[in-house]
Design a protein around this motif. Structure first.
Motif, PDB file in Angstrom:
ATOM      1  N   SER A   1     137.933  92.149  61.370  1.00 21.54           N
ATOM      2  CA  SER A   1     138.942  91.458  60.564  1.00 21.54           C
ATOM      3  C   SER A   1     138.392  90.978  59.228  1.00 21.54           C
ATOM      4  N   ASP A   2     137.060  90.947  59.097  1.00 17.39           N
ATOM      5  CA  ASP A   2     136.453  90.506  57.840  1.00 17.39           C
ATOM      6  C   ASP A   2     136.384  91.610  56.797  1.00 17.39           C
ATOM      7  N   TRP A   3     136.654  92.849  57.215  1.00 16.36           N
ATOM      8  CA  TRP A   3     136.539  93.984  56.306  1.00 16.36           C
ATOM      9  C   TRP A   3     137.889  94.299  55.656  1.00 16.36           C
ATOM     10  N   PRO A   4     137.879  94.900  54.448  1.00 15.48           N
ATOM     11  CA  PRO A   4     139.152  95.330  53.850  1.00 15.48           C
ATOM     12  C   PRO A   4     139.790  96.415  54.697  1.00 15.48           C
ATOM     13  N   ALA A   5     141.094  96.521  54.625  1.00 14.32           N
ATOM     14  CA  ALA A   5     141.831  97.491  55.448  1.00 14.32           C
ATOM     15  C   ALA A   5     141.281  98.891  55.240  1.00 14.32           C
ATOM     16  N   GLY A   6     140.987  99.569  56.358  1.00 13.65           N
ATOM     17  CA  GLY A   6     140.516 100.951  56.298  1.00 13.65           C
ATOM     18  C   GLY A   6     139.020 101.102  56.200  1.00 13.65           C
ATOM     19  N   TYR A   7     138.295 100.006  55.994  1.00 11.95           N
ATOM     20  CA  TYR A   7     136.832 100.063  55.852  1.00 11.95           C
ATOM     21  C   TYR A   7     136.183  99.225  56.947  1.00 11.95           C
ATOM     22  N   PHE A   8     135.135  99.786  57.569  1.00 16.36           N
ATOM     23  CA  PHE A   8     134.411  99.027  58.593  1.00 16.36           C
ATOM     24  C   PHE A   8     133.053  99.669  58.816  1.00 16.36           C
ATOM     25  N   ILE A   9     132.015  98.831  58.893  1.00 16.34           N
ATOM     26  CA  ILE A   9     130.666  99.291  59.240  1.00 16.34           C
ATOM     27  C   ILE A   9     130.186  98.427  60.394  1.00 16.34           C
ATOM     28  N   GLY A  10     130.077  99.021  61.575  1.00  5.27           N
ATOM     29  CA  GLY A  10     129.724  98.284  62.775  1.00  5.27           C
ATOM     30  C   GLY A  10     128.239  98.348  63.092  1.00  5.27           C
ATOM     31  N   GLU A  11     127.887  97.661  64.160  1.00  2.00           N
ATOM     32  CA  GLU A  11     126.499  97.645  64.627  1.00  2.00           C
ATOM     33  C   GLU A  11     126.165  98.954  65.328  1.00  2.00           C
ATOM     34  N   ARG A  12     124.871  99.284  65.365  1.00  2.00           N
ATOM     35  CA  ARG A  12     124.425 100.447  66.118  1.00  2.00           C
ATOM     36  C   ARG A  12     124.795 100.292  67.583  1.00  2.00           C
TER      37      ARG A  12
ATOM     38  N   ALA B   1     119.894 129.898  67.811  1.00  2.00           N
ATOM     39  CA  ALA B   1     120.484 129.772  69.140  1.00  2.00           C
ATOM     40  C   ALA B   1     119.591 128.984  70.088  1.00  2.00           C
ATOM     41  N   ASN B   2     118.306 128.857  69.765  1.00  2.00           N
ATOM     42  CA  ASN B   2     117.384 128.137  70.645  1.00  2.00           C
ATOM     43  C   ASN B   2     117.295 126.644  70.330  1.00  2.00           C
ATOM     44  N   LEU B   3     117.927 126.234  69.250  1.00  2.62           N
ATOM     45  CA  LEU B   3     117.860 124.826  68.876  1.00  2.62           C
ATOM     46  C   LEU B   3     118.698 123.992  69.834  1.00  2.62           C
ATOM     47  N   VAL B   4     118.123 122.916  70.351  1.00  8.00           N
ATOM     48  CA  VAL B   4     118.827 121.991  71.234  1.00  8.00           C
ATOM     49  C   VAL B   4     118.971 120.652  70.516  1.00  8.00           C
ATOM     50  N   LEU B   5     120.193 120.190  70.425  1.00  2.00           N
ATOM     51  CA  LEU B   5     120.483 118.897  69.827  1.00  2.00           C
ATOM     52  C   LEU B   5     120.618 117.869  70.948  1.00  2.00           C
ATOM     53  N   CYS B   6     119.916 116.748  70.831  1.00  2.00           N
ATOM     54  CA  CYS B   6     120.021 115.722  71.859  1.00  2.00           C
ATOM     55  C   CYS B   6     119.632 114.393  71.236  1.00  2.00           C
ATOM     56  N   GLY B   7     120.596 113.502  71.095  1.00  2.00           N
ATOM     57  CA  GLY B   7     120.299 112.215  70.495  1.00  2.00           C
ATOM     58  C   GLY B   7     121.497 111.296  70.519  1.00  2.00           C
ATOM     59  N   PRO B   8     121.281 110.019  70.217  1.00  2.00           N
ATOM     60  CA  PRO B   8     122.364 109.041  70.239  1.00  2.00           C
ATOM     61  C   PRO B   8     123.326 109.233  69.089  1.00  2.00           C
ATOM     62  N   ALA B   9     124.591 108.966  69.358  1.00  2.00           N
ATOM     63  CA  ALA B   9     125.635 109.151  68.358  1.00  2.00           C
ATOM     64  C   ALA B   9     125.671 107.983  67.379  1.00  2.00           C
ATOM     65  N   LEU B  10     125.692 108.334  66.103  1.00  2.00           N
ATOM     66  CA  LEU B  10     126.048 107.416  65.034  1.00  2.00           C
ATOM     67  C   LEU B  10     127.395 107.929  64.534  1.00  2.00           C
ATOM     68  N   THR B  11     128.452 107.199  64.788  1.00  2.00           N
ATOM     69  CA  THR B  11     129.802 107.731  64.590  1.00  2.00           C
ATOM     70  C   THR B  11     130.360 107.369  63.221  1.00  2.00           C
ATOM     71  N   VAL B  12     131.197 108.286  62.707  1.00  2.00           N
ATOM     72  CA  VAL B  12     131.832 108.089  61.402  1.00  2.00           C
ATOM     73  C   VAL B  12     133.279 108.556  61.483  1.00  2.00           C
ATOM     74  N   LYS B  13     134.172 107.767  60.906  1.00  2.00           N
ATOM     75  CA  LYS B  13     135.575 108.152  60.781  1.00  2.00           C
ATOM     76  C   LYS B  13     135.903 108.181  59.295  1.00  2.00           C
TER      77      LYS B  13
ATOM     78  N   PRO C   1     139.095 105.509  52.469  1.00  2.00           N
ATOM     79  CA  PRO C   1     138.422 104.577  53.368  1.00  2.00           C
ATOM     80  C   PRO C   1     137.652 105.308  54.454  1.00  2.00           C
ATOM     81  N   GLY C   2     137.100 104.530  55.386  1.00  2.00           N
ATOM     82  CA  GLY C   2     136.380 105.122  56.492  1.00  2.00           C
ATOM     83  C   GLY C   2     135.674 104.055  57.305  1.00  2.00           C
ATOM     84  N   GLU C   3     135.078 104.484  58.416  1.00  2.00           N
ATOM     85  CA  GLU C   3     134.404 103.565  59.315  1.00  2.00           C
ATOM     86  C   GLU C   3     133.090 104.176  59.789  1.00  2.00           C
ATOM     87  N   VAL C   4     132.123 103.330  60.047  1.00  2.00           N
ATOM     88  CA  VAL C   4     130.850 103.727  60.649  1.00  2.00           C
ATOM     89  C   VAL C   4     130.656 102.893  61.917  1.00  2.00           C
TER      90      VAL C   4
END
Length: 230
Positions: free
Chosen positions: A5-16, A56-68, A153-156
């Protein structure tokens, strides 16, 4: 702590989000994505994405950092790259829009410098020759030469919907030649032994198939249960 609620409408950056133990991440890295999907009900997994990293041999594996993001705008992806830790996977909800690319070769260079593991983009990328050099994973809905705006706008670090996956910050993203899946953080420890056991069962079936000793009763029993005389 800053609240939405402290962010302007449409913008937000959250904690990891919560971070999985490194040993747990390494264990999932060794398991095929289809096996993970089998143990999650065979009804989850990204849809409609293409791997553009030419390995084709590359494996991706890690925690998500999400973006909208707003379709065609990558302001918040730049912010996510700045925030990312080594091994993170940036997951972008871009509404599947292909009119403007969300990431390209320059952002790839920044991501490599920060040791980001890869991107999962429900949208378009560009500079395909650079992504094809490998070294960093990228799955995307498509490609276009048209560049993005940087207005928001966007969110993290909020919950996102990406190519059929619902992803929260800290969920584990695993991708291989078969595709990409997201594992909720709170299911990691219970899911791992089930996937490992499933992989062992498949290895035994594969060995019996190769030796010609597979048991026909495996499927005949199913057919009889359905009323089919065999």
């Amino acid at each position: 702590m800053t609240h939405r609620s402290d962010w302007p409408a449409g913008y937000f950056i959250g904690e990891r989000g919560p971070q999985a133990d490194a040993a747990l991440v390494d264990a999932f890295r060794k398991l095929p994505v289809p096996n993970i999907g089998d143990c999650m009900g065979r009804s989850t997994g990204a849809m409609g994405l293409t791997a553009y990293h030419n390995d084709a041999n590359l494996v991706l594996c890690g925690p998500a950092l999400t973006v909208k993001v707003r379709p065609g705008d990558n302001l918040m992806i730049h912010k996510a790259i700045e925030m990312a830790q080594p091994g993170d996977v940036i997951v972008v909800e871009g509404a599947g829009d292909l009119t403007q690319a969300l990431i390209g070769g320059l952002m790839r260079t920044s991501a490599q410098t920060r040791k980001i593991a890869g991107f999962v983009i429900d949208g378009a990328i560009r500079d395909l020759n650079e992504w094809a050099e490998g070294g960093i994973a990228v799955w995307a809905r498509g490609n276009t030469l048209r560049g993005p705006s940087k207005e928001g706008p966007g969110e993290v670090n909020s919950r996102v919907s990406c190519a059929g996956l619902v992803v929260s910050p800290g969920d584990l993203i695993v991708g291989d030649a078969d595709g990409v899946i997201a594992i909720p953080y709170d299911q990691l420890t219970t899911l791992l032994p089930r996937v490992e056991a499933h992989a062992l069962r498949e290895a035994k079936i594969r060995a019996s198939n190769q030796s010609g000793t597979s048991d026909p009763e495996r499927f005949n029993a199913i057919l009889r249960a359905k009323g089919c005389p065999v």
